[in-house]
Enzyme design. Sequence first.
Site, mmCIF file in Angstrom:
data_model
loop_
_atom_site.group_PDB
_atom_site.id
_atom_site.type_symbol
_atom_site.label_atom_id
_atom_site.label_comp_id
_atom_site.label_asym_id
_atom_site.label_seq_id
_atom_site.Cartn_x
_atom_site.Cartn_y
_atom_site.Cartn_z
ATOM 1 N N ARG A 54 9.994 35.585 76.948
ATOM 2 C CA ARG A 54 9.078 34.476 76.628
ATOM 3 C C ARG A 54 8.899 34.298 75.136
ATOM 4 N NH1 ARG A 54 4.950 36.772 80.900
ATOM 5 N NH2 ARG A 54 5.822 38.529 79.781
ATOM 6 N N LYS A 154 12.811 51.974 88.464
ATOM 7 C CA LYS A 154 11.563 52.420 89.077
ATOM 8 C C LYS A 154 10.358 52.036 88.215
ATOM 9 C CE LYS A 154 10.170 56.400 86.888
ATOM 10 N NZ LYS A 154 8.872 56.849 86.624
ATOM 11 N N HIS A 184 16.642 57.171 86.300
ATOM 12 C CA HIS A 184 17.508 57.632 85.203
ATOM 13 C C HIS A 184 17.886 59.119 85.332
ATOM 14 C CE1 HIS A 184 13.814 59.111 83.280
ATOM 15 N NE2 HIS A 184 14.592 59.823 82.486
ATOM 16 N N LYS A 188 21.734 61.761 84.455
ATOM 17 C CA LYS A 188 21.830 62.963 83.625
ATOM 18 C C LYS A 188 23.000 63.826 84.087
ATOM 19 C CE LYS A 188 16.861 63.255 82.741
ATOM 20 N NZ LYS A 188 16.585 63.279 81.322
ATOM 21 N N GLU A 222 6.717 68.679 81.212
ATOM 22 C CA GLU A 222 6.859 67.962 79.939
ATOM 23 C C GLU A 222 5.810 68.476 78.975
ATOM 24 O OE1 GLU A 222 8.136 63.602 80.387
ATOM 25 O OE2 GLU A 222 6.586 63.857 81.882
ATOM 26 N N ASP A 241 4.837 58.725 89.311
ATOM 27 C CA ASP A 241 5.678 58.627 88.127
ATOM 28 C C ASP A 241 6.881 59.570 88.195
ATOM 29 O OD1 ASP A 241 6.218 57.614 85.528
ATOM 30 O OD2 ASP A 241 5.369 59.425 84.613
ATOM 31 N N HIS A 246 12.082 61.069 90.596
ATOM 32 C CA HIS A 246 12.940 62.080 89.961
ATOM 33 C C HIS A 246 12.986 63.393 90.769
ATOM 34 C CE1 HIS A 246 12.764 59.219 86.832
ATOM 35 N NE2 HIS A 246 11.724 59.663 86.194
ATOM 36 N N LYS A 346 2.339 66.884 82.674
ATOM 37 C CA LYS A 346 2.441 66.557 81.247
ATOM 38 C C LYS A 346 1.610 67.581 80.487
ATOM 39 C CE LYS A 346 3.610 61.720 81.507
ATOM 40 N NZ LYS A 346 5.065 61.794 81.316
HETATM 41 C C1 BG6 Z 1 9.918 58.554 83.235
HETATM 42 C C2 BG6 Z 1 8.417 58.674 83.348
HETATM 43 O O1 BG6 Z 1 10.453 58.023 84.421
HETATM 44 O O2 BG6 Z 1 10.482 59.826 83.001
HETATM 45 C C3 BG6 Z 1 7.826 59.334 82.119
HETATM 46 O O3 BG6 Z 1 7.839 57.389 83.524
HETATM 47 C C4 BG6 Z 1 8.528 60.644 81.818
HETATM 48 O O4 BG6 Z 1 6.419 59.548 82.269
HETATM 49 C C5 BG6 Z 1 10.043 60.444 81.806
HETATM 50 O O5 BG6 Z 1 8.071 61.119 80.567
HETATM 51 C C6 BG6 Z 1 10.757 61.780 81.699
HETATM 52 O O6 BG6 Z 1 12.112 61.550 81.485
HETATM 53 P P1 BG6 Z 1 13.012 62.616 80.728
HETATM 54 O O7 BG6 Z 1 14.385 62.028 80.775
HETATM 55 O O8 BG6 Z 1 12.437 62.736 79.338
HETATM 56 O O9 BG6 Z 1 12.883 63.891 81.497
#
Ligand code: BG6
Length: 495
Positions: A54, A154, A184, A188, A222, A241, A246, A346
């Site tokens: 936009r 996602k 994603h 990996k 994390e 999340d 994942h 986290k």
């Molecule tokens: C994302 C989450 O899908 O994956 C994030 O929304 C998270 O909150 C991230 O930090 C972690 O990805 P990676 O590749 O850093 O392990």
Amino acid sequence: MSYQGHRKRRIEGTTLVIFGASGDLTSRKIIPAIASLWDQDQLPEEFSVIGVARSPLGTDGFRNLVMNSAGGWETVGNYIENFHYLQGDYKSISTYQSLSKLLDTIEQSHQTGRSRLYYLATIPDLFGLISDLLGESGLSRHGDSNSARIIIEKPFGDDTLSAQKLNSDMHRSFSEDQIYRIDHYLGKETVQNLLALRFSNAIFEPVWNRNYVDNIQITVAEQIGVGHRGNFYEHAGALKDIIQNHMLQILSLILMEAPATMAADSIQNEKVKVLSSVEIPSIPEVVSRVVRGQYVDGVINSDEVRGYRGEQNVSPDSKTETFVAMRLAVDNWRWAGVPVFIRTGKRMAKRETQVVMEFNRAPHLPFTGNSARQLGPNRMILRIQPEEEIKLVFGAKVPGQDYNIRSVAMDFSYANTFREVSWDAYERLILDALLGDRTLFLRADEVTKAWEIVEPVQRAFADPDFPLFPYASGTYGPKEASKLLQGSGHYWHNG
Ligand code: BG6
């Protein structure tokens, strides 16, 4: 194909259309991945990108954004003419009509060929709408079925029902084999290696079952907090999340049966089968199987960091979980009775994504006295990040006159073994989508199965009385997460 060795196929001329071209995902992930693919000579000359958003960026503005995100002129300067911009409202059919004309012009002038890939880098609420309008304007079925593809990322819905609705919304204009759903983690290298380890070796498979495995632990820890994503995270929380996507993906690759071939459907069938075997607790059972936590002030790498409730755009009395630990059971022949513990958080002590397979203890230790007191259980540790490695832990005699046995580790490290640089997950996934290889993407039924597993937990969390345990930033989560294992005589393996 991704699981089938080197890529030999070249990509046909394609136009990549990015919706949400002025957003964060485009500049942080998509543009750098495209630039790197170009740099590695993976993209054909006849490749173009149209950014749609936009903002009144204009083509020059978009090209500047591309250069800034890709690291300057040296990286994308030679291709900058291949980037175009279309300003438009995603909700208006006229945007799609203009897009259609622009695609025709570009395909002629750049001889791009007739293949189109739409990347919806927008908020998920727009996925169904954009897909519908692409369909209505005739952009979803372009030539043969493979020449128009669509990527979404996602979260795929908020629960089972909304995920099913998203699937059927998308299916109005695109068939399942045109849809590329990104998690994603599947891009990996080390996640893909889980299958290589399991199915290219004969020595692991015989012990990969309930007869030898005592328990399995999957950790996605994390160190980062929620940073500037407070708004998003307040509605997500760790369960949606990380766990729904994942972690359940890692779980399915670790526990699935051998696929008949490495083709997409073959692997996805096995993943769906194992997800279907995960026992779904009733809502009242959740409290004894799941621990949720939220980080409070603490110390990470000697820096004092504030708690979740003090983060930007987070409510001071938020009940959103930043940590979840769960005990799962997988009811099938291979895994019945083997507890699977998963946890994510986290602001944990370390960044650490790993799977630990803990094997049964030896049935009888013939050593006398305390000689084996330092001996832990045999374990196989599959470290996904940050240091990518596979470790086997077993007992060995400590040198010396005394007969002392201690746990030692045999290590395989990716970085020390391979000279090849690992590809970034987005490079691989975008390239696979361009090649039409769906192996590393999620199928519609995988997504809904995963939601079914977490749904009772979501519901239990919605009860204001469900416990939310604080944990200091820089730790491995609330102590209740350890109690979850202690009941069955287990403990978490950290580090
Ligand atoms: C994302 C989450 O899908 O994956 C994030 O929304 C998270 O909150 C991230 O930090 C972690 O990805 P990676 O590749 O850093 O392990």
